[in-house]
Structures are given as C-alpha cells and as structure tokens.
Design an enzyme around this catalytic site. Structure first.
Site, PDB file in Angstrom:
ATOM      1  N   GLY A 257       0.821  -1.220   0.000  1.00  0.00           N
ATOM      2  CA  GLY A 257       0.000   0.000   0.000  1.00  0.00           C
ATOM      3  C   GLY A 257       0.849   1.262   0.000  1.00  0.00           C
ATOM      4  O   GLY A 257       0.748   2.090   0.902  1.00  0.00           O
TER       5      GLY A 257
ATOM      6  N   ARG B 196      -0.282   5.964  -1.382  1.00  0.00           N
ATOM      7  CA  ARG B 196      -0.907   7.113  -0.702  1.00  0.00           C
ATOM      8  C   ARG B 196      -0.543   7.094   0.772  1.00  0.00           C
ATOM      9  O   ARG B 196      -0.057   6.096   1.298  1.00  0.00           O
ATOM     10  CB  ARG B 196      -2.436   7.017  -0.804  1.00  0.00           C
TER      11      ARG B 196
ATOM     12  N   VAL C 117      -3.616  -7.417  -1.475  1.00  0.00           N
ATOM     13  CA  VAL C 117      -2.899  -8.078  -0.375  1.00  0.00           C
ATOM     14  C   VAL C 117      -3.678  -9.265   0.194  1.00  0.00           C
ATOM     15  O   VAL C 117      -3.097 -10.140   0.836  1.00  0.00           O
ATOM     16  CB  VAL C 117      -2.544  -7.104   0.778  1.00  0.00           C
TER      17      VAL C 117
ATOM     18  N   ASN D  94       1.650  -2.362   5.441  1.00  0.00           N
ATOM     19  CA  ASN D  94       0.964  -1.098   5.703  1.00  0.00           C
ATOM     20  C   ASN D  94      -0.450  -1.053   5.141  1.00  0.00           C
ATOM     21  O   ASN D  94      -1.312  -0.376   5.701  1.00  0.00           O
ATOM     22  CB  ASN D  94       1.804   0.045   5.094  1.00  0.00           C
TER      23      ASN D  94
ATOM     24  N   SER E 177      -2.939  -0.164  14.847  1.00  0.00           N
ATOM     25  CA  SER E 177      -3.629   1.104  15.107  1.00  0.00           C
ATOM     26  C   SER E 177      -3.931   1.205  16.592  1.00  0.00           C
ATOM     27  O   SER E 177      -4.119   0.182  17.269  1.00  0.00           O
ATOM     28  CB  SER E 177      -4.952   1.144  14.331  1.00  0.00           C
TER      29      SER E 177
ATOM     30  N   TYR F  21     -12.502  -3.360  12.197  1.00  0.00           N
ATOM     31  CA  TYR F  21     -11.156  -2.753  12.099  1.00  0.00           C
ATOM     32  C   TYR F  21     -10.343  -3.045  13.362  1.00  0.00           C
ATOM     33  O   TYR F  21      -9.166  -3.427  13.291  1.00  0.00           O
ATOM     34  CB  TYR F  21     -11.327  -1.253  11.880  1.00  0.00           C
TER      35      TYR F  21
ATOM     36  N   ALA G  98     -10.694  -5.512  15.477  1.00  0.00           N
ATOM     37  CA  ALA G  98     -10.331  -6.935  15.516  1.00  0.00           C
ATOM     38  C   ALA G  98      -9.127  -7.198  14.614  1.00  0.00           C
ATOM     39  O   ALA G  98      -8.194  -7.929  14.981  1.00  0.00           O
ATOM     40  CB  ALA G  98     -11.519  -7.791  15.084  1.00  0.00           C
TER      41      ALA G  98
ATOM     42  N   LYS H  19      -6.811  -5.067  13.687  1.00  0.00           N
ATOM     43  CA  LYS H  19      -5.585  -4.401  14.164  1.00  0.00           C
ATOM     44  C   LYS H  19      -5.076  -5.018  15.461  1.00  0.00           C
ATOM     45  O   LYS H  19      -3.870  -5.049  15.697  1.00  0.00           O
ATOM     46  CB  LYS H  19      -5.849  -2.898  14.326  1.00  0.00           C
TER      47      LYS H  19
HETATM   48  P1  NDP Z   1      -4.830   5.234   2.781  1.00  0.00           P
HETATM   49  O1  NDP Z   1      -6.250   4.876   2.591  1.00  0.00           O
HETATM   50  O2  NDP Z   1      -4.402   6.639   2.635  1.00  0.00           O
HETATM   51  O3  NDP Z   1      -3.899   4.320   1.818  1.00  0.00           O
HETATM   52  C1  NDP Z   1      -4.078   2.928   1.808  1.00  0.00           C
HETATM   53  C2  NDP Z   1      -3.036   2.275   0.911  1.00  0.00           C
HETATM   54  O4  NDP Z   1      -3.246   0.859   0.982  1.00  0.00           O
HETATM   55  C3  NDP Z   1      -3.157   2.655  -0.541  1.00  0.00           C
HETATM   56  O5  NDP Z   1      -1.862   2.659  -1.121  1.00  0.00           O
HETATM   57  C4  NDP Z   1      -3.986   1.516  -1.144  1.00  0.00           C
HETATM   58  O6  NDP Z   1      -3.738   1.271  -2.523  1.00  0.00           O
HETATM   59  C5  NDP Z   1      -3.489   0.341  -0.325  1.00  0.00           C
HETATM   60  N1  NDP Z   1      -4.452  -0.745  -0.248  1.00  0.00           N
HETATM   61  C6  NDP Z   1      -5.678  -0.737   0.345  1.00  0.00           C
HETATM   62  N2  NDP Z   1      -6.261  -1.936   0.196  1.00  0.00           N
HETATM   63  C7  NDP Z   1      -5.399  -2.716  -0.484  1.00  0.00           C
HETATM   64  C8  NDP Z   1      -5.412  -4.063  -0.945  1.00  0.00           C
HETATM   65  N3  NDP Z   1      -6.467  -4.867  -0.719  1.00  0.00           N
HETATM   66  N4  NDP Z   1      -4.334  -4.539  -1.621  1.00  0.00           N
HETATM   67  C9  NDP Z   1      -3.270  -3.746  -1.860  1.00  0.00           C
HETATM   68  N5  NDP Z   1      -3.184  -2.462  -1.449  1.00  0.00           N
HETATM   69  C10 NDP Z   1      -4.235  -1.963  -0.778  1.00  0.00           C
HETATM   70  O7  NDP Z   1      -4.448   4.670   4.242  1.00  0.00           O
HETATM   71  P2  NDP Z   1      -3.501   5.289   5.394  1.00  0.00           P
HETATM   72  O8  NDP Z   1      -2.228   5.731   4.812  1.00  0.00           O
HETATM   73  O9  NDP Z   1      -4.318   6.224   6.209  1.00  0.00           O
HETATM   74  O10 NDP Z   1      -3.282   3.988   6.296  1.00  0.00           O
HETATM   75  C11 NDP Z   1      -2.168   3.127   6.118  1.00  0.00           C
HETATM   76  C12 NDP Z   1      -2.164   2.104   7.238  1.00  0.00           C
HETATM   77  O11 NDP Z   1      -2.106   2.763   8.500  1.00  0.00           O
HETATM   78  C13 NDP Z   1      -3.438   1.241   7.271  1.00  0.00           C
HETATM   79  O12 NDP Z   1      -3.094  -0.064   7.660  1.00  0.00           O
HETATM   80  C14 NDP Z   1      -4.263   1.904   8.368  1.00  0.00           C
HETATM   81  O13 NDP Z   1      -5.163   1.022   8.949  1.00  0.00           O
HETATM   82  C15 NDP Z   1      -3.175   2.341   9.320  1.00  0.00           C
HETATM   83  N6  NDP Z   1      -3.573   3.419  10.218  1.00  0.00           N
HETATM   84  C16 NDP Z   1      -3.996   4.633   9.713  1.00  0.00           C
HETATM   85  C17 NDP Z   1      -4.352   5.646  10.583  1.00  0.00           C
HETATM   86  C18 NDP Z   1      -4.829   6.968  10.093  1.00  0.00           C
HETATM   87  O14 NDP Z   1      -5.255   7.782  10.962  1.00  0.00           O
HETATM   88  N7  NDP Z   1      -4.785   7.290   8.815  1.00  0.00           N
HETATM   89  C19 NDP Z   1      -4.305   5.439  12.042  1.00  0.00           C
HETATM   90  C20 NDP Z   1      -3.839   4.146  12.455  1.00  0.00           C
HETATM   91  C21 NDP Z   1      -3.484   3.176  11.555  1.00  0.00           C
HETATM   92  P3  NDP Z   1      -4.666   1.966  -3.681  1.00  0.00           P
HETATM   93  O15 NDP Z   1      -4.236   3.410  -3.656  1.00  0.00           O
HETATM   94  O16 NDP Z   1      -4.282   1.289  -4.928  1.00  0.00           O
HETATM   95  O17 NDP Z   1      -6.079   1.756  -3.238  1.00  0.00           O
END
Ligand code: NDP
Length: 249
Positions: free
Chosen positions: A14, A17, A66, A92, A144, A157, A159, A161
């Site tokens: 991931g 972004r 993933v 991630n 998280s 979510y 569960a 994490k």
């Molecule tokens: P974003 O939604 O900004 O980005 C998610 C990324 O994961 C993207 O690159 C997306 O790819 C990729 N992705 C999502 N689903 C899949 C999949 N099934 N297979 C492959 N790639 C996938 O998320 P964040 O940056 O906010 O979060 C990143 C991590 O941090 C996550 O695990 C989240 O749970 C965790 N987190 C975030 C917090 C927050 O406040 N933002 C707080 C605590 C934890 P694509 O662009 O192609 O969809």
C-alpha cells in the site's frame, strides 16, 4: 533523525498514498531499494516510481490485492529475483468499513479482516523463507491505536488491528533464532485519505482526546517504521511502538 538502509531491499504494501507513500519516500531517502504494492492507483504508482528513479533510487511498483496469497508470493518473488534479497517488509495496506455492529454487514467484516489481517499473514508467509534463509531481516506491521483501545463503529477494524499485534508477537518468537525481527507500529490519528472520510464531529472528538492535541503527519509514522527497520535496531523484536500523541497511555 537519519536512518541507514543502504544496500537493503525494502517491500512496502500500500505505497501509493498516505502513510505507505511516506514510508516509501523515507526508505528511499535512507538509501534502500524500494518496492511497493498497490491495488488500484496505477497512475499514482507509476508517477511515484518515476520520481524515485529520477532521484537515482531503484524502485518497483507491484499491483495486487494483499488479500490474495498468490499476489504476496508474486511480489516477494519479484523483489528477490530482481535484487537478490528481501531485507525489510512493511505491512501497511489497510482499509476501513465502519459501522455500528447492528448495521455492519458480513462483507464489511470479511473485507476488513481479509485486507488488514490476512494481508499481513500473506506477506509474512511469502517473506518467511527468504528471510529465514538470509538469517536477517525486519518486518514492521502497521496496527492502530484502535486495535489497542477499541472504538465504537470499528469492531471489524479493531479486531483486525488487535489481531496484527498477537500475530506479530508470535511470529517474532518464531523468527528470533534466525535474527529476523517482527515489530508493530500503532499510529493514532494520522492525516490521510482514510481519516478525510471522518465526519467533522468524529474528527473533533478524536483530536480532543489526543494529549498532544494534533494529528500525526504520515512522515512521523514513517520515521517510527524506519527506526524499527534500521539494522541498528535489530535487538528490538515483538515490540508495539505507539505513535499516537499519547492517546494509548
Ligand atoms: P490510505 O487509505 O491513505 O492508503 C491505503 C493504501 O493501501 C493505498 O496505497 C492503497 O492502494 C493500499 N491498499 C488498500 N487496500 C489494499 C489491498 N487490498 N491490496 C493492496 N493495497 C491496498 O491509508 P492510510 O495511509 O491512512 O493507512 C495506512 C495504514 O495505516 C493502514 O493499515 C491503516 O489502517 C493504518 N492506520 C492509519 C491511521 C490513520 O489515521 N490514517 C491510524 C492508524 C493506523 P490503492 O491506492 O491502490 O487503493
């Protein structure tokens, strides 16, 4: 803070972004060869690879879900075939499908668990053999604060994490004798696309509970990940590093 990942092959799930993209950038700045996965943001992935290559970084974007073990195996094979090793894996990629339990659909549960928890299992399973035979490596899994404290409307979510934490501690014990570390970073509220979806009320309530009184930047989370990935930190394993402005103390 400076970290040294020179001559290390790093794979981040991931990476297009938010937090993942910041980890990609930080790993590249630390001198690593960087591969990252994405699901659908093809243009963003190509643009990121081009900008890394323009800076002289060896970079690779790998499309795949993933939640599919085959995608994880293919991604790890792409890295080891091209670069000869996989030194650092950062799990991630993650999603939310929020809703009170009463209204939560089975598909909301399955999607979140398949992506957030099974996704981590898939990539660790694929990385297990290469890291074991290298007798070196670092895995950093992104959990998280919600997996530690819970949150109404996020049973699925939370569960997933919380599952990452138990999974990582068990794997840390399995892989320790091979000098492979497994750690967790548990962010609080980070300003990304994921939290943009929150209502103003939910955002204010969350921020009000953060002792430091502000969200984290994705870069702040990336620095914690790099700290745990750096070869100088390889006596730390099975640890959960909270990057949450004091939320979970
Ligand atoms: P974003 O939604 O900004 O980005 C998610 C990324 O994961 C993207 O690159 C997306 O790819 C990729 N992705 C999502 N689903 C899949 C999949 N099934 N297979 C492959 N790639 C996938 O998320 P964040 O940056 O906010 O979060 C990143 C991590 O941090 C996550 O695990 C989240 O749970 C965790 N987190 C975030 C917090 C927050 O406040 N933002 C707080 C605590 C934890 P694509 O662009 O192609 O969809």
């Amino acid at each position: 803070m400076t970290f040294d990942l020179s001559d290390q092959s790093v794979l981040i799930t991931g990476g297009t972004r938010g937090i993942g993209r910041s980890i990609v950038t930080a790993a590249a700045e630390a001198g690593a060869r960087v591969a990252f996965t994405y699901r659908s943001s093809h243009e963003a992935a190509e643009e990121l690879v081009a900008s890394l290559e323009a800076q002289g970084v060896e970079a690779m974007a790998l499309q795949g879900d993933v939640a599919e073990l085959e995608a994880a195996e293919a991604a790890v094979a792409s890295v080891t075939d091209a670069w000869g090793s996989l030194d650092v894996l950062v799990n991630n990629a993650g999603i939310t499908r929020d809703g009170l339990m009463l209204r939560l659909k089975e598909a909301d549960w399955d999607d979140v668990l398949d992506t957030n928890l099974k996704g981590v299992f898939n990539f660790c399973k694929a990385a297990y053999r290469p890291m074991m035979s290298q007798r070196a490596g670092a895995i950093v899994n992104i959990s998280s604060v919600v997996g530690v404290m819970g949150n109404p409307g996020q049973t699925n979510y939370a569960a997933s994490k919380a599952g990452i934490i138990g999974f990582s501690k068990s794997l840390a014990k399995e892989l320790a004798r091979r000098s492979v570390t497994v750690n967790v970073v548990a962010p609080g509220y980070v300003a990304t696309d994921m939290t943009d979806e929150l209502s103003d009320d939910a955002r204010e309530a969350m921020l009000g509970a953060v002792p430091l009184g502000r969200p984290a930047t994705p870069e702040e989370v990336a620095r914690a990940v790099l700290f745990l990935a750096d070869p100088e930190a390889r006596y730390i394993t099975g640890h959960v590093l909270h990057v949450d402005g004091g939320l979970a103390m």
